[in-house]
Design a protein around this motif. Sequence first.
Motif, PDB file in Angstrom:
ATOM      1  N   ILE A   3       4.639   9.252   6.092  1.00 14.77           N
ATOM      2  CA  ILE A   3       4.474   8.002   6.032  1.00 14.77           C
ATOM      3  C   ILE A   3       5.207   7.055   7.238  1.00 14.77           C
ATOM      4  O   ILE A   3       4.868   6.150   7.651  1.00 14.77           O
ATOM      5  CB  ILE A   3       5.058   7.573   4.685  1.00 14.77           C
ATOM      6  N   ALA A   7       3.152   4.630   9.469  1.00 18.36           N
ATOM      7  CA  ALA A   7       3.416   3.146   9.710  1.00 18.36           C
ATOM      8  C   ALA A   7       3.596   3.024  11.199  1.00 18.36           C
ATOM      9  O   ALA A   7       3.079   1.631  11.451  1.00 18.36           O
ATOM     10  CB  ALA A   7       4.874   3.172   9.096  1.00 18.36           C
ATOM     11  N   ARG A   8       3.949   3.721  11.827  1.00 15.60           N
ATOM     12  CA  ARG A   8       4.219   3.703  13.381  1.00 15.60           C
ATOM     13  C   ARG A   8       2.840   3.279  14.006  1.00 15.60           C
ATOM     14  O   ARG A   8       2.336   2.352  14.668  1.00 15.60           O
ATOM     15  CB  ARG A   8       4.924   4.586  14.267  1.00 15.60           C
ATOM     16  N   SER A  10      -0.076   2.504  12.327  1.00 16.07           N
ATOM     17  CA  SER A  10      -0.726   1.634  11.852  1.00 16.07           C
ATOM     18  C   SER A  10      -0.205   0.245  12.100  1.00 16.07           C
ATOM     19  O   SER A  10      -1.031  -0.725  11.985  1.00 16.07           O
ATOM     20  CB  SER A  10      -0.931   1.647  10.254  1.00 16.07           C
ATOM     21  N   VAL A  12       2.026  -1.257  10.260  1.00 17.34           N
ATOM     22  CA  VAL A  12       2.765  -1.852   9.038  1.00 17.34           C
ATOM     23  C   VAL A  12       3.841  -0.976   8.663  1.00 17.34           C
ATOM     24  O   VAL A  12       4.198   0.243   8.915  1.00 17.34           O
ATOM     25  CB  VAL A  12       1.521  -1.786   7.988  1.00 17.34           C
ATOM     26  N   SER A  13       4.852  -1.570   7.724  1.00 19.05           N
ATOM     27  CA  SER A  13       5.898  -0.883   7.547  1.00 19.05           C
ATOM     28  C   SER A  13       5.690   0.262   6.469  1.00 19.05           C
ATOM     29  O   SER A  13       4.445   0.094   5.613  1.00 19.05           O
ATOM     30  CB  SER A  13       7.105  -1.880   6.739  1.00 19.05           C
ATOM     31  N   ALA A  14       6.545   0.911   6.228  1.00 24.95           N
ATOM     32  CA  ALA A  14       6.413   2.169   5.259  1.00 24.95           C
ATOM     33  C   ALA A  14       6.392   1.521   3.886  1.00 24.95           C
ATOM     34  O   ALA A  14       5.547   1.841   2.848  1.00 24.95           O
ATOM     35  CB  ALA A  14       7.582   3.084   5.378  1.00 24.95           C
ATOM     36  N   ARG A  15       7.168   0.610   3.588  1.00 26.81           N
ATOM     37  CA  ARG A  15       7.059  -0.192   2.457  1.00 26.81           C
ATOM     38  C   ARG A  15       5.769  -1.034   2.222  1.00 26.81           C
ATOM     39  O   ARG A  15       5.394  -0.830   0.941  1.00 26.81           O
ATOM     40  CB  ARG A  15       8.206  -1.256   2.565  1.00 26.81           C
ATOM     41  N   SER A  16       5.201  -1.423   3.174  1.00 26.32           N
ATOM     42  CA  SER A  16       3.750  -1.707   2.963  1.00 26.32           C
ATOM     43  C   SER A  16       2.825  -1.027   2.697  1.00 26.32           C
ATOM     44  O   SER A  16       1.852  -0.985   1.742  1.00 26.32           O
ATOM     45  CB  SER A  16       3.288  -2.710   4.338  1.00 26.32           C
ATOM     46  N   LEU A  17       2.945   0.275   3.123  1.00 21.09           N
ATOM     47  CA  LEU A  17       2.177   1.351   2.889  1.00 21.09           C
ATOM     48  C   LEU A  17       2.200   1.825   1.475  1.00 21.09           C
ATOM     49  O   LEU A  17       0.958   2.200   0.707  1.00 21.09           O
ATOM     50  CB  LEU A  17       2.269   2.713   3.798  1.00 21.09           C
ATOM     51  N   ARG A  50      -4.745  -4.959   6.225  1.00 23.45           N
ATOM     52  CA  ARG A  50      -3.740  -5.643   7.041  1.00 23.45           C
ATOM     53  C   ARG A  50      -4.455  -6.923   7.354  1.00 23.45           C
ATOM     54  O   ARG A  50      -4.172  -7.880   7.362  1.00 23.45           O
ATOM     55  CB  ARG A  50      -3.188  -4.876   7.876  1.00 23.45           C
TER      56      ARG A  50
END
Length: 122
Positions: A3, A7-8, A10, A12-17, A50
């Motif tokens: 994750i 995140a890095r 993509s 987006v944050s890990a939270r968003s994932l 996103r």
Amino acid sequence: MRIGEAARVSGVSARSLRHYEDEGLIVPGRFGNGFRDYCPSTIDRVRVVRSLLESGLPVRLIREVLPRLTGDAGAGAETGCTEFLREVEDYRDRLAARIAVLSDRQAALDAYLREARRGGSG
């Protein structure tokens, strides 16, 4: 990939994932230890999600449009296409109406500021 790397990569944050997964927008694989495993196609899907979210589409409509955009649609995909397009158009129209209201408010504030500066207030 795990994750943090996903995140890095993509953007987006890990939270968003995790949120995308909770909403059924992505389905990452799992390693034997239970950790999420993001393959390149999942990262591509994250980027599409996103982009759609940034365009303002609600998650409910994104969930409907994703299969069409990513080639996952089944044989009955065309059945709801007209209704889906109508919903997207309705959403766009509501957005345009909100923009018009905000533009009117901005114009009113601009007029107020011009008048206030002319009168020496402020």
